[in-house]
Design a protein around this motif. Structure first.
Motif, PDB file in Angstrom:
ATOM      1  N   ILE A 698       0.839  -1.204   0.000  1.00 14.10           N
ATOM      2  CA  ILE A 698       0.000   0.000   0.000  1.00 14.10           C
ATOM      3  C   ILE A 698       0.869   1.249   0.000  1.00 14.10           C
ATOM      4  CG2 ILE A 698      -1.759   1.259   1.295  1.00 14.10           C
ATOM      5  CD1 ILE A 698      -2.833  -1.384   2.304  1.00 14.10           C
ATOM      6  N   GLU A 699       1.945   1.233   0.788  1.00 11.94           N
ATOM      7  CA  GLU A 699       2.861   2.374   0.830  1.00 11.94           C
ATOM      8  C   GLU A 699       3.484   2.616  -0.546  1.00 11.94           C
ATOM      9  OE1 GLU A 699       3.808   4.498   3.102  1.00 11.94           O
ATOM     10  OE2 GLU A 699       2.938   3.757   4.974  1.00 11.94           O
ATOM     11  N   LYS A 700       3.857   1.541  -1.204  1.00 12.41           N
ATOM     12  CA  LYS A 700       4.467   1.683  -2.524  1.00 12.41           C
ATOM     13  C   LYS A 700       3.491   2.310  -3.516  1.00 12.41           C
ATOM     14  CE  LYS A 700       6.574  -1.092  -6.214  1.00 12.41           C
ATOM     15  NZ  LYS A 700       6.942  -2.474  -6.642  1.00 12.41           N
ATOM     16  N   ARG A 701       2.254   1.828  -3.495  1.00 10.18           N
ATOM     17  CA  ARG A 701       1.255   2.401  -4.398  1.00 10.18           C
ATOM     18  C   ARG A 701       0.928   3.837  -4.021  1.00 10.18           C
ATOM     19  NH1 ARG A 701       0.231   2.042  -9.508  1.00 10.18           N
ATOM     20  NH2 ARG A 701      -1.747   3.061  -9.964  1.00 10.18           N
ATOM     21  N   TYR A 702       0.935   4.135  -2.738  1.00 10.63           N
ATOM     22  CA  TYR A 702       0.682   5.503  -2.260  1.00 10.63           C
ATOM     23  C   TYR A 702       1.775   6.450  -2.770  1.00 10.63           C
ATOM     24  CZ  TYR A 702       1.594   9.244   1.124  1.00 10.63           C
ATOM     25  OH  TYR A 702       1.910  10.444   1.717  1.00 10.63           O
ATOM     26  N   ILE A 703       3.027   6.037  -2.649  1.00  9.81           N
ATOM     27  CA  ILE A 703       4.130   6.879  -3.116  1.00  9.81           C
ATOM     28  C   ILE A 703       4.054   7.066  -4.627  1.00  9.81           C
ATOM     29  CG2 ILE A 703       6.636   6.990  -3.343  1.00  9.81           C
ATOM     30  CD1 ILE A 703       6.836   5.508  -0.676  1.00  9.81           C
ATOM     31  N   GLU A 704       3.691   6.012  -5.332  1.00 12.14           N
ATOM     32  CA  GLU A 704       3.622   6.096  -6.791  1.00 12.14           C
ATOM     33  C   GLU A 704       2.504   7.018  -7.249  1.00 12.14           C
ATOM     34  OE1 GLU A 704       2.999   3.095 -10.637  1.00 12.14           O
ATOM     35  OE2 GLU A 704       3.253   2.294  -8.605  1.00 12.14           O
ATOM     36  N   CYS A 705       1.293   6.823  -6.689  1.00 13.90           N
ATOM     37  CA  CYS A 705       0.140   7.636  -7.105  1.00 13.90           C
ATOM     38  C   CYS A 705       0.332   9.099  -6.734  1.00 13.90           C
ATOM     39  CB  CYS A 705      -1.141   7.095  -6.464  1.00 13.90           C
ATOM     40  SG  CYS A 705      -1.625   5.473  -7.019  1.00 13.90           S
ATOM     41  N   CYS A 706       0.691   9.349  -5.474  1.00 15.60           N
ATOM     42  CA  CYS A 706       0.832  10.728  -5.018  1.00 15.60           C
ATOM     43  C   CYS A 706       2.011  11.411  -5.711  1.00 15.60           C
ATOM     44  CB  CYS A 706       1.007  10.760  -3.508  1.00 15.60           C
ATOM     45  SG  CYS A 706      -0.426  10.141  -2.604  1.00 15.60           S
ATOM     46  N   GLY A 707       3.082  10.662  -5.965  1.00 17.25           N
ATOM     47  CA  GLY A 707       4.201  11.253  -6.695  1.00 17.25           C
ATOM     48  C   GLY A 707       3.818  11.645  -8.107  1.00 17.25           C
ATOM     49  N   ASN A 708       3.038  10.772  -8.792  1.00 17.50           N
ATOM     50  CA  ASN A 708       2.576  11.115 -10.138  1.00 17.50           C
ATOM     51  C   ASN A 708       1.680  12.347 -10.131  1.00 17.50           C
ATOM     52  OD1 ASN A 708       3.940   8.948 -11.218  1.00 17.50           O
ATOM     53  ND2 ASN A 708       2.175   7.581 -11.160  1.00 17.50           N
ATOM     54  N   LEU A 709       0.799  12.443  -9.129  1.00 17.23           N
ATOM     55  CA  LEU A 709      -0.095  13.599  -9.051  1.00 17.23           C
ATOM     56  C   LEU A 709       0.691  14.879  -8.784  1.00 17.23           C
ATOM     57  CD1 LEU A 709      -2.931  14.771  -9.002  1.00 17.23           C
ATOM     58  CD2 LEU A 709      -3.047  14.222  -6.562  1.00 17.23           C
ATOM     59  N   MET A 710       1.658  14.832  -7.875  1.00 20.24           N
ATOM     60  CA  MET A 710       2.438  16.032  -7.579  1.00 20.24           C
ATOM     61  C   MET A 710       3.253  16.463  -8.797  1.00 20.24           C
ATOM     62  SD  MET A 710       1.625  16.957  -4.596  1.00 20.24           S
ATOM     63  CE  MET A 710       2.880  18.183  -4.329  1.00 20.24           C
ATOM     64  N   ARG A 711       3.843  15.518  -9.488  1.00 17.52           N
ATOM     65  CA  ARG A 711       4.593  15.878 -10.695  1.00 17.52           C
ATOM     66  C   ARG A 711       3.676  16.457 -11.761  1.00 17.52           C
ATOM     67  NH1 ARG A 711       7.330  11.088  -9.298  1.00 17.52           N
ATOM     68  NH2 ARG A 711       5.933   9.849 -10.622  1.00 17.52           N
ATOM     69  N   THR A 712       2.471  15.896 -11.876  1.00 15.30           N
ATOM     70  CA  THR A 712       1.527  16.413 -12.868  1.00 15.30           C
ATOM     71  C   THR A 712       1.099  17.834 -12.537  1.00 15.30           C
ATOM     72  OG1 THR A 712       0.717  14.182 -13.297  1.00 15.30           O
ATOM     73  CG2 THR A 712      -0.689  16.002 -13.963  1.00 15.30           C
ATOM     74  N   LEU A 713       0.778  18.082 -11.268  1.00 16.19           N
ATOM     75  CA  LEU A 713       0.345  19.428 -10.883  1.00 16.19           C
ATOM     76  C   LEU A 713       1.477  20.443 -11.042  1.00 16.19           C
ATOM     77  CD1 LEU A 713      -1.801  18.653  -7.707  1.00 16.19           C
ATOM     78  CD2 LEU A 713      -2.602  19.178  -9.999  1.00 16.19           C
ATOM     79  N   LYS A 714       2.675  20.043 -10.707  1.00 14.18           N
ATOM     80  CA  LYS A 714       3.792  20.979 -10.800  1.00 14.18           C
ATOM     81  C   LYS A 714       4.226  21.214 -12.241  1.00 14.18           C
ATOM     82  CE  LYS A 714       5.675  19.793  -6.257  1.00 14.18           C
ATOM     83  NZ  LYS A 714       6.818  19.191  -5.517  1.00 14.18           N
ATOM     84  N   LYS A 715       4.156  20.162 -13.057  1.00 10.05           N
ATOM     85  CA  LYS A 715       4.684  20.268 -14.415  1.00 10.05           C
ATOM     86  C   LYS A 715       3.619  20.698 -15.419  1.00 10.05           C
ATOM     87  CE  LYS A 715       7.022  17.458 -17.936  1.00 10.05           C
ATOM     88  NZ  LYS A 715       7.560  16.112 -18.262  1.00 10.05           N
ATOM     89  N   ASP A 716       2.508  20.004 -15.427  1.00 13.08           N
ATOM     90  CA  ASP A 716       1.487  20.263 -16.447  1.00 13.08           C
ATOM     91  C   ASP A 716       0.533  21.385 -16.056  1.00 13.08           C
ATOM     92  OD1 ASP A 716       2.665  18.184 -17.753  1.00 13.08           O
ATOM     93  OD2 ASP A 716       1.156  16.696 -17.195  1.00 13.08           O
ATOM     94  N   TYR A 717       0.318  21.609 -14.781  1.00 12.34           N
ATOM     95  CA  TYR A 717      -0.675  22.590 -14.334  1.00 12.34           C
ATOM     96  C   TYR A 717      -0.053  23.767 -13.582  1.00 12.34           C
ATOM     97  CZ  TYR A 717      -4.271  19.324 -15.781  1.00 12.34           C
ATOM     98  OH  TYR A 717      -5.088  18.514 -16.528  1.00 12.34           O
ATOM     99  N   ARG A 718       1.266  23.890 -13.583  1.00 13.18           N
ATOM    100  CA  ARG A 718       1.988  25.058 -13.065  1.00 13.18           C
ATOM    101  C   ARG A 718       1.539  25.437 -11.661  1.00 13.18           C
ATOM    102  NH1 ARG A 718       0.561  29.362 -15.281  1.00 13.18           N
ATOM    103  NH2 ARG A 718       2.436  30.528 -14.701  1.00 13.18           N
ATOM    104  N   LEU A 719       1.499  24.452 -10.776  1.00  9.27           N
ATOM    105  CA  LEU A 719       1.073  24.723  -9.407  1.00  9.27           C
ATOM    106  C   LEU A 719       2.024  25.697  -8.720  1.00  9.27           C
ATOM    107  CD1 LEU A 719      -0.650  24.147  -6.895  1.00  9.27           C
ATOM    108  CD2 LEU A 719       0.771  22.139  -6.459  1.00  9.27           C
ATOM    109  N   LEU A 720       3.313  25.474  -8.873  1.00 10.94           N
ATOM    110  CA  LEU A 720       4.284  26.362  -8.236  1.00 10.94           C
ATOM    111  C   LEU A 720       4.197  27.771  -8.806  1.00 10.94           C
ATOM    112  CD1 LEU A 720       7.397  23.991  -8.063  1.00 10.94           C
ATOM    113  CD2 LEU A 720       5.650  24.420  -6.330  1.00 10.94           C
ATOM    114  N   GLY A 721       3.891  27.875 -10.090  1.00 12.28           N
ATOM    115  CA  GLY A 721       3.739  29.196 -10.693  1.00 12.28           C
ATOM    116  C   GLY A 721       2.557  29.960 -10.118  1.00 12.28           C
TER     117      GLY A 721
END
Length: 983
Positions: A698-721
């Protein structure tokens, strides 16, 4: 050849024909013909071929029958069995008897000549037996012709028939015994038995069937006044009669009751049938769901009380089996037969139900499937015992059967206790989520409870663990479906997390109001719904209330990770991003295993014994031996210091020290080495099994899913911007851009012109932003809120109602919500007020004050001039301006650098380290709360803010009086003194 039989003579003719055909010699007197004839006879009489084995032929016949049944050729299988039996039981020419070697030889020949019976189309042709022609000739009349027959006084009386007498004799009862227990018999008993035996005739040609019936038909002991079975007259076989005689002799009021005598074999059989789930029995009776024992059932070698105590003990187990079996029937009543719950639970939900109610939810189905598998093995054991009884190879007693079944009966007690606590005691109408959680918690606690007993309950713990593994499968499948595919499939609403369908995925409140966590309070036995509230919390932190809330115990340590992974995956599925496509593609290519499969494989790996290689074992033994020798020398030296010379004592001390050290390293270290049976799961190892076999997946899947979402928000949706844009415009970090905006407003105020116009404000904002940040030109807007006029008593409050708005797209608005923008606006307003005060002081000119003083110098009275010269008053105004500027600049620098800048750097560092969206939301809220508190916007420190606002208000008044001229200074000095007194 004179002594030859007819068959041998016919065989001799056939052999001669064979020799003639094979050799071509026609003359039987020829020497070559005689030699060939002797050789042929020699091979026929003294051949080296084995005789046909009837057992092999029978096995081949049964094998073909089973093969035809497997291929669903029922008619062909029935014909095959019937025809072979008819052939074996039919007489053959020149052969005496049935089922002889000749019969089996013919069948063996046919079997060898046959080719794939199952692939041959066959339909049995009806064979019409030739009916014997009735002889219509009246032999009696022919033979009695010419004879005088005396018919007696009653000529119409029918003649006596021997067939009628045979039928009457055949209707008499058959003498037999069906006790199933070997007993000793005396010659007197055999004589009495032979005298009572009735000679019964039977149909010609069926002697074996008659003998089989006499041996196997059971005496109907269940009917009233059933015949007594014969038994031994030994004392140990007539204990009941002895005891009744004793009661009759000692108690004058004793009245013998009518009894139903049964054998111990019959008691054993009914016991096996009761435990198999049979309801209609003679000894055990069912009344309103309860199993009771008949009062009149007795055996000859036990007293009534002794037998009854044993049978009541058995009836208690039968009652438990009956309740469990009834629960299994209720749950499986919606399908034809029980089947293991698979991934596609819709098949079980859409199965044809026999009742007008919804099918049971999947957790109950999995629990029933586990019970069904256990009872299948249990019934196999009962069948094996019954086969032993039928075989009569050894004496089978009731005590021996109970001793053989004692492990199973103990396990049935455990299962019944779990069923009563986890299923039966749940009140009707309880939601499925409460039922499922309560059942899983009951199994979880039962494993811990029985394991605390120690090795005495290893079988019970192993049974409960296997039961828990089967029952928890639907929960793990729901979790797997959610964290892998982003779909919470729970049609029966049995999972502790429920989807709120009123909130779509693309809504800004998706992260906060989409899922509801159910928690059950044991104290009040009621259901409470703990909402997944604004902080995005998983609900685990809300357990600090006064009530003891319980949910599925084994999911508590990873409940937050499950919620975060599930919501992240569902959000990813609805985002137009590459991360989700890559995740889906990799899972399809690798043929991903389910969470339940991974859990089972990890459990099997953990509980498997003998994984260490022999080399490792030898190396460990050598290291232990070296450590023991070294420690022995150290202990020996310490003992010699105390004048003790005992090598054995030194060895014992060294071994004891190493054992204690090894124990401490094993049980205090991170990895606990468990030396228990692979079928046993202790309390400690059960929790460790979950920690090492379930939680990592479960931890592995949690890290994978949440990591993909954070990368998507930061990269594709300019969250940091967007977060940087909020700081640029609301916290004035983009100083040059926002300076152009707010200075235009301040200039309007200084010129006494109206600035509270939306068109003017938006034009100034668009011009300021468009020069340096054109991408945010359409996202920023400003509007004025209606403020109570009583709040605008002071000049500093004229900026109240000025609200900045920034359009944040989905899904970034999950982090930057409207509530966050309200906090940003509060800080923005405070900064504008400080900037206004600072700008007002910075725009003051000394020349303006000197000119005003010269203009009013001639008009002032000599009294005022003598009291305070004008230059001194100007100097005091300069000093007051410097003090106010020092205060405002210090406040401005403190807020912009020590609060906003340093807190912003810390916030950026935490954002980079955030693992999931929930953590990022908490970091953002914590950041806003920090700057909100440090900017004195909380209610608890409102008095400090009021004092600062009075100083800022004084600055605005001072600036206004400065520009108004020399005559307004006195009021400014008066206000300043009052403010200093208040501060």
């Amino acid at each position: 050849m004179a002594h030859w039989t007819k068959f041998e003579k016919e065989l001799d003719l056939e052999v001669r024909k064979l020799v003639t055909h094979m050799t071509g010699v026609q003359d039987e007197e020829d020497q070559n013909f005689q030699m060939a004839l002797k050789f042929a006879w020699s091979n026929f009489r003294f051949h080296r071929f084995l005789d046909v084995s009837s057992h092999k032929v029978q096995r081949s016949i049964k094998g073909i029958h089973e093969k035809l049944m497997v291929h669903s050729d029922l008619s062909k299988a029935e014909s095959w069995t019937r025809l072979t039996e008819e052939f074996l039981n039919s007489p053959l020419p020149n052969t005496e008897g049935t089922m002889t070697d000749v019969h089996h030889g013919v069948l063996a020949l046919l079997l060898l000549l046959s080719d794939s019976p199952s692939n041959t189309t066959y339909s049995e042709r009806p064979r019409l037996k030739e009916s014997e022609k009735e002889d219509s000739f009246d032999w009696a009349k022919y033979l009695m012709e010419g004879e005088d027959i005396d018919t007696g006084p009653f000529p119409d009386t029918p003649e006596w028939s021997e067939e009628e007498s045979e039928e009457e004799e055949s209707q008499q009862p058959i003498s037999r015994e069906d006790s199933g227990i070997q007993v000793d018999r005396t010659p007197q008993e055999y004589q009495e038995r032979n005298n009572k035996t009735v000679q019964v005739t039977w149909t010609v040609g069926e002697p074996d069937a008659r003998a089989w019936l006499e041996r196997h038909v059971v005496t109907p002991y269940w009917v009233p006044h059933s015949p007594r079975f014969p038994h031994s007259l030994h004392l140990h076989s007539n204990l009941l009669n002895v005891w009744d005689q004793h009661l009759y002799n000692t108690d004058p009021l004793y009245l013998p009751e009518e009894k139903a005598f049964v054998t111990e074999t019959q008691v054993i059989r009914e016991t096996l049938w009761l435990l198999s789930g049979v309801k209609r029995l003679f000894i055990f009776q069912h009344h309103d769901g309860k199993v009771s024992v008949r009062n009149d059932v007795v055996v000859t070698h036990l007293t009534n009380n002794c037998l009854r105590s044993v049978l009541e003990h058995i009836a208690a187990y039968g009652q438990a089996v009956f309740r469990l079996q009834r629960f299994i029937d209720e749950v499986t009543g919606h399908s034809a037969e029980p089947c293991p719950p698979g991934l596609n639970s819709s098949s079980s939900s859409s199965s044809s139900s026999k009742k007008n109610s919804e099918p049971p939810f999947r957790t109950y189905q999995a629990f029933v499937w586990a019970l069904y598998k256990y009872f299948t093995s249990f019934k196999e054991e009962l069948t094996a015992i019954e086969k032993d009884i039928i075989g009569r190879d050894e004496t089978v007693t009731l005590s021996a059967v109970l001793e053989r079944l004692s492990p199973h009966l103990a396990q049935i007690t455990v299962l019944h206790k779990v069923f009563c606590t986890g299923v039966a005691e749940v009140p009707p109408g309880t939601p499925n989520v409460v039922r499922a959680s309560h059942l899983l918690n009951t199994l979880y606690k039962a494993i811990i409870e029985y394991d605390s007993v120690g090795e005495a309950s290893e079988q019970s713990v192993a049974l409960l663990f296997s039961l828990w593994v089967e029952t928890v499968r639907p929960y793990l499948e729901i979790v797997d479906e959610w964290i892998v595919h982003g779909h919470l499939f729970d049609p029966a609403k049995e999972f502790i997390i429920q989807r709120n369908k009123d909130v779509p995925v693309n809504h800004r409140d998706f992260w906060y109001a989409t899922y509801t966590l159910y928690s059950v309070s044991e104290a009040v036995e009621s259901e409470e719904r703990l909402s997944d509230a604004a902080s995005g919390s998983s609900g685990g932190e809300q357990g600090s209330s006064s009530k003891q809330h319980t949910m599925v115990s084994f999911l508590k340590p990873v409940l937050k990770q499950i919620i975060m992974a599930g919501k992240s995956m569902q959000l990813l599925k609805n985002l137009d991003c590459k991360e989700a496509e890559q995740a889906d593609g990799s899972s399809r290519d690798a043929e991903r295993k389910s969470l339940y499969t991974l859990f089972l494989e990890s459990v099997q790996t953990r509980l498997r014994r003998g994984e260490e290689s022999p080399t490792d074992t030898v190396t460990e033994q050598q290291a232990t031996k070296r450590s023991l020798i070294k420690m022995q020398s150290i202990v020996a030296r310490h003992l010699e210091m105390d004048d003790i010379h005992d090598p054995l004592l030194a060895i014992n001390f060294a071994r004891l020290y190493l054992e204690q050290k090894d124990f401490h390293e094993k049980f205090c270290g991170a990895d606990v080495i468990v030396d228990r049976s692979s079928e046993s799961v202790t309390c400690q190892t059960f929790e460790l099994t979950l920690r090492s076999c379930l939680y990592p997946h479960i931890e592995k899947r949690y890290i994978e899913c949440c990591g993909n979402l954070m990368r998507t928000l930061k990269k594709d949706y300019r969250l940091l911007g967007y977060l940087q844009a909020m700081r640029n415009y609301f916290l004035l970090e983009a100083g040059d851009t926002m300076y152009d905006f707010y200075t235009a407003i301040f200039d309007k105020v200084l010129e006494k012109e109206s600035w509270q116009q939306l068109a003017f404000l938006n034009v100034q904002l668009q011009e300021a932003v468009g020069q340096r940040h054109p991408e945010d030109n359409n996202k920023l807007s400003i509007f004025l809120e209606t403020i109570d006029p009583t709040r605008k008593k002071q000049p500093i409050n004229n900026l109240d109602g000025l609200t900045l708005s920034y359009k944040v797209p989905w899904p970034v608005d999950i982090v930057i919500s409207s509530e966050c923008q309200k906090i940003y606006n509060q800080v923005f307003l405070l900064l504008l007020q400080i900037k206004w005060a600072k700008y007002s002081l910075d725009t003051l000119r000394f020349s303006d004050l000197t000119t005003a003083a010269k203009r009013h110098e001639g008009g002032q009275s000599e009294e005022y001039t003598a009291k305070e010269p004008i230059n001194q008053q100007i100097h005091r105004m300069f000093l007051l301006r410097v003090k106010l500027m020092h205060f405002v600049n210090s406040l401005h620098n403190y807020i912009m650098t020590r609060i906003l800048h340093s807190t912003g750097l810390e916030f950026q560092h935490q954002v980079q380290e955030a693992k999931d969206l929930d953590q990022l939301i908490k970091i953002h809220y914590r950041y806003l709360s920090t700057i909100h508190d440090r900017c004195l916007l909380r209610e608890k420190v409102s008095f400090v803010k009021e004092a600062i606002m009075k100083v800022l208000n004084l600055v605005l008044i001072f600036s206004d009086r400065w520009q108004a001229g020399f005559g307004a200074w006195k009021y400014v000095v008066f206000v300043y003194k009052n403010i200093c007194i208040l501060i």
